[in-house]
Motif scaffolding. Structure first.
Motif, PDB file in Angstrom:
ATOM      1  N   SER A 180      75.932 184.137 -18.178  1.00 32.49           N
ATOM      2  CA  SER A 180      76.988 184.342 -16.978  1.00 32.49           C
ATOM      3  C   SER A 180      77.025 183.170 -15.939  1.00 32.49           C
ATOM      4  O   SER A 180      77.967 182.728 -15.426  1.00 32.49           O
ATOM      5  CB  SER A 180      76.111 185.547 -16.299  1.00 32.49           C
ATOM      6  OG  SER A 180      77.013 186.186 -15.152  1.00 32.49           O
ATOM      7  N   ALA A 239      77.758 184.776  -7.808  1.00 29.68           N
ATOM      8  CA  ALA A 239      77.539 186.155  -7.037  1.00 29.68           C
ATOM      9  C   ALA A 239      78.665 187.009  -7.661  1.00 29.68           C
ATOM     10  O   ALA A 239      78.357 188.165  -8.130  1.00 29.68           O
ATOM     11  CB  ALA A 239      77.631 186.209  -5.844  1.00 29.68           C
ATOM     12  N   ARG A 240      79.913 186.450  -7.855  1.00 31.39           N
ATOM     13  CA  ARG A 240      80.873 187.228  -8.412  1.00 31.39           C
ATOM     14  C   ARG A 240      80.849 187.415  -9.897  1.00 31.39           C
ATOM     15  O   ARG A 240      80.843 188.880 -10.361  1.00 31.39           O
ATOM     16  CB  ARG A 240      82.460 186.649  -8.284  1.00 31.39           C
ATOM     17  CG  ARG A 240      82.817 186.564  -6.560  1.00 31.39           C
ATOM     18  CD  ARG A 240      84.157 185.836  -6.553  1.00 31.39           C
ATOM     19  NE  ARG A 240      84.516 185.528  -5.370  1.00 31.39           N
ATOM     20  CZ  ARG A 240      85.223 186.488  -4.544  1.00 31.39           C
ATOM     21  NH1 ARG A 240      85.687 187.749  -5.173  1.00 31.39           N
ATOM     22  NH2 ARG A 240      85.798 186.316  -3.196  1.00 31.39           N
ATOM     23  N   GLN A 241      80.480 186.540 -10.576  1.00 26.55           N
ATOM     24  CA  GLN A 241      80.135 186.715 -12.080  1.00 26.55           C
ATOM     25  C   GLN A 241      78.726 187.627 -12.367  1.00 26.55           C
ATOM     26  O   GLN A 241      79.057 188.362 -13.419  1.00 26.55           O
ATOM     27  CB  GLN A 241      79.955 185.413 -12.558  1.00 26.55           C
ATOM     28  CG  GLN A 241      79.888 185.330 -13.988  1.00 26.55           C
ATOM     29  CD  GLN A 241      81.345 185.568 -14.573  1.00 26.55           C
ATOM     30  OE1 GLN A 241      82.250 184.964 -14.076  1.00 26.55           O
ATOM     31  NE2 GLN A 241      81.397 186.458 -15.730  1.00 26.55           N
ATOM     32  N   GLY A 244      78.151 190.190 -10.763  1.00 23.32           N
ATOM     33  CA  GLY A 244      78.742 191.608 -10.407  1.00 23.32           C
ATOM     34  C   GLY A 244      79.477 192.046 -11.670  1.00 23.32           C
ATOM     35  O   GLY A 244      79.343 193.118 -12.099  1.00 23.32           O
ATOM     36  N   LYS A 245      80.235 190.952 -12.256  1.00 18.52           N
ATOM     37  CA  LYS A 245      81.095 191.279 -13.441  1.00 18.52           C
ATOM     38  C   LYS A 245      80.131 191.680 -14.741  1.00 18.52           C
ATOM     39  O   LYS A 245      80.310 192.535 -15.404  1.00 18.52           O
ATOM     40  CB  LYS A 245      82.046 190.316 -13.759  1.00 18.52           C
ATOM     41  CG  LYS A 245      83.138 190.185 -12.516  1.00 18.52           C
ATOM     42  CD  LYS A 245      84.046 188.988 -13.053  1.00 18.52           C
ATOM     43  CE  LYS A 245      85.123 188.691 -12.028  1.00 18.52           C
ATOM     44  NZ  LYS A 245      86.169 187.271 -12.287  1.00 18.52           N
ATOM     45  N   ASP A 290      77.026 192.667 -14.700  1.00 18.46           N
ATOM     46  CA  ASP A 290      75.959 193.415 -14.514  1.00 18.46           C
ATOM     47  C   ASP A 290      74.657 193.099 -14.579  1.00 18.46           C
ATOM     48  O   ASP A 290      73.682 193.661 -15.006  1.00 18.46           O
ATOM     49  CB  ASP A 290      76.097 194.757 -15.349  1.00 18.46           C
ATOM     50  CG  ASP A 290      77.282 195.630 -15.477  1.00 18.46           C
ATOM     51  OD1 ASP A 290      77.691 195.733 -14.276  1.00 18.46           O
ATOM     52  OD2 ASP A 290      77.825 196.286 -16.141  1.00 18.46           O
ATOM     53  N   LEU A 301      71.505 192.158 -12.353  1.00 19.60           N
ATOM     54  CA  LEU A 301      71.150 192.974 -11.453  1.00 19.60           C
ATOM     55  C   LEU A 301      70.047 191.985 -10.651  1.00 19.60           C
ATOM     56  O   LEU A 301      69.276 191.377 -11.153  1.00 19.60           O
ATOM     57  CB  LEU A 301      70.540 194.135 -11.569  1.00 19.60           C
ATOM     58  CG  LEU A 301      71.284 194.990 -12.625  1.00 19.60           C
ATOM     59  CD1 LEU A 301      70.609 196.394 -12.800  1.00 19.60           C
ATOM     60  CD2 LEU A 301      72.749 195.652 -11.861  1.00 19.60           C
TER      61      LEU A 301
END
Length: 273
Positions: free
Chosen positions: A199, A253-255, A257-258, A260, A262
């Motif tokens: 990620s 941060a965006r990636q 979220g995409k 998952d 955590l």
């Protein structure tokens, strides 16, 4: 008529006596003055040529040349006064006392002046460089003889005295042309290691400021009780340091979220007596 002739004769005799006693000294003083001024001019030309060949900053050359020229002229005048038989001890004492008084009164300004000269000669930074000094980070807008002006990232103008600046640690972010942006990301230990690294790698590969010919690192730097710290090191050009820094923060941060990825789960420890 005889009185007028007598007075003229006395004046002539006095002038002849003066010329006999002091003529040689006056002539020597005139020669010393002419030769001294020529030597000073020659020395200044040679010094100017040397500073130009050694690429001394053109802003500092006039200050140094005028300073050397002034000192040499004072020495020349003292030499001429000594040749004429004038006691120079009092002149030296007066100059020394005046110099001491001025030095004490302008101690801080003289330190800043000397610091400015050192900065302009040795160039620890140049106009346009991004530096960290005296607790401030910003781009160098101007280097003057007494102070240096920084413009911070939030567009504030910081004026730093050259005295302390020339004797303290300076971090020049722009010197090498490339710089590494180091960041640490903390994720929960429940996330798969390979998935987390992949990620982050997606963001690094997509970063428009990351250098394509350099190796960028994504490393586990610390294992905590319920989390892992990833040390991310991205190489970029010096002038795009902050663009890279903020790009990575936002897009990681965006990636996450995409994909998952955590955050660490909060832990609560309950003990009983």
């Amino acid at each position: 008529m005889e009185n007028a002739q007598s007075s003229a004769q006395r004046v002539y005799d006095q002038m002849l006596t003066f010329a006999t006693i002091y003529g040689g000294s006056v002539l020597l003083a005139i020669v010393t003055l002419i030769v001294g001024l020529w030597l000073i001019s020659w020395i200044i030309k040679v010094l100017s040529s040397v500073m130009t060949n050694r690429h001394v900053d053109r802003d500092v050359q006039p200050f140094l040349l005028s300073l050397v020229s002034g000192l040499l002229r004072v020495l020349l005048l003292l030499s001429i006064a000594s040749t004429l038989g004038v006691a120079t001890t009092s002149f030296v004492a007066i100059i020394g006392a005046a110099g001491l008084a001025v030095g004490l009164a302008l101690q801080g300004s003289l330190a800043n002046f000397a610091g400015g000269v050192l900065i302009l000669i040795f160039k620890p930074f140049r106009v346009g460089d991004l530096i960290n000094a005296q607790g401030f980070t910003g781009n160098v807008e101007a280097i003057r003889i007494f102070d240096t002006t920084l413009v911070t990232l939030d567009n504030k103008t910081i004026i730093l005295p050259n005295g302390p600046l020339s004797t303290s640690a300076i971090t020049n972010i722009s010197t090498k042309g490339t710089i590494r942006v180091d960041q640490v990301y903390t994720v929960g230990s429940q996330n798969d290691i390979d998935a987390t690294e992949a990620s982050i790698r997606r963001v690094v590969d997509a970063c428009p400021f990351a250098l394509k010919d350099r190796t960028h690192d994504v490393l586990i730097t610390k294992l905590n009780a319920n989390s892992r710290d990833y040390d991310v090191r991205v190489w970029t050009k010096s002038e795009t340091y902050w663009e890279t820094h903020y790009y990575m923060l936002e897009n990681v941060a965006r990636q996450f979220g995409k994909d998952d990825i955590l955050a660490p789960k909060p832990q609560l420890f309950v003990t009983s007596e």
